[in-house]
Design an enzyme around this catalytic site. Structure first.
Site, PDB file in Angstrom:
ATOM      1  N   SER A  99       0.817  -1.207   0.000  1.00 50.51           N
ATOM      2  CA  SER A  99       0.000   0.000   0.000  1.00 50.51           C
ATOM      3  C   SER A  99       0.851   1.256   0.000  1.00 50.51           C
ATOM      4  CB  SER A  99      -0.955  -0.005   1.191  1.00 50.51           C
ATOM      5  OG  SER A  99      -0.238  -0.060   2.407  1.00 50.51           O
ATOM      6  N   GLU A 100       2.019   1.247   0.661  1.00 51.71           N
ATOM      7  CA  GLU A 100       2.867   2.441   0.686  1.00 51.71           C
ATOM      8  C   GLU A 100       3.271   2.842  -0.730  1.00 51.71           C
ATOM      9  OE1 GLU A 100       6.967   4.178   2.683  1.00 51.71           O
ATOM     10  OE2 GLU A 100       6.716   2.014   2.540  1.00 51.71           O
ATOM     11  N   GLU A 101       3.728   1.886  -1.517  1.00 48.41           N
ATOM     12  CA  GLU A 101       4.148   2.173  -2.874  1.00 48.41           C
ATOM     13  C   GLU A 101       2.975   2.646  -3.729  1.00 48.41           C
ATOM     14  OE1 GLU A 101       5.101  -0.417  -1.112  1.00 48.41           O
ATOM     15  OE2 GLU A 101       7.248  -0.694  -1.346  1.00 48.41           O
TER      16      GLU A 101
END
Length: 182
Positions: A99-101
């Site tokens: 999710s961060e990317e």
């Protein structure tokens, strides 16, 4: 805490100069050059020597925040997105599942005014195996190749690599702690 971040963002513009996105190797891998660059060299030069404020997920988020919310809120508080690319970690499905990317790339592609700084830890021969979003960002913003020494105790802001990175960073809001170092 959300109210403070919103207030700080509206009063001061952006709270951080850059959000640092980097591939995290699996837990069974030994510490890599990426960790050395992100957790030691970037903070030493850009924060301590040059006076920038970085957000590094895993170091700067508040405990108890929902991960996706913390990422999204903090990326919106940043003026730049620094993406670290490492050929040896490309096999870990960089920028495909986490999710961060996904949130960071979405903001870089959609949010006006967020410039991207791609840093190659080692020369990447071909971007063909990279996600199309990274290929597009490299075409639009270019990349900077790491040329430093991972064993050096204290990297110097005056080195050519750091000058290239600082060229892409936003203008400084505050003078650095010691003007002689930048």
């Amino acid at each position: 805490m959300h109210e403070f971040m919103h207030w700080a963002s509206s009063v001061y513009g952006k709270l951080y100069d850059a959000y640092v996105l980097y591939p995290k190797p699996p837990h069974d891998c030994q510490s890599s050059h990426v960790d050395t660059l992100v957790l030691r060299a970037l903070p030493e030069v850009l924060e301590r020597q040059c006076g920038y404020k970085l957000f590094i997920f895993g170091r700067d988020e508040f405990p108890g925040q929902a991960v996706a919310n913390a990422i999204d809120e903090n990326i919106k508080l940043c003026r730049r997105l620094i993406i670290i690319l490492a050929p040896e970690l490309l096999g870990f499905d960089l920028l495909k599942n986490m999710s961060e990317e996904q949130i960071a790339i979405y903001n870089a592609l959609i949010q006006d005014g967020m410039k991207v700084i791609l840093i190659e830890v080692e020369k990447i021969q071909s971007y063909a195996s990279m996600p199309e979003s990274i290929q597009y960002l490299r075409q639009k913003h270019g990349s900077v190749q790491w040329s430093g020494d991972f064993t050096a105790e204290s990297p110097c802001a005056k080195a050519r690599f750091w000058k290239k990175v600082r060229y892409h960073m936003p203008p400084k809001r505050f003078p650095p702690p010691s003007p002689a170092s930048c």
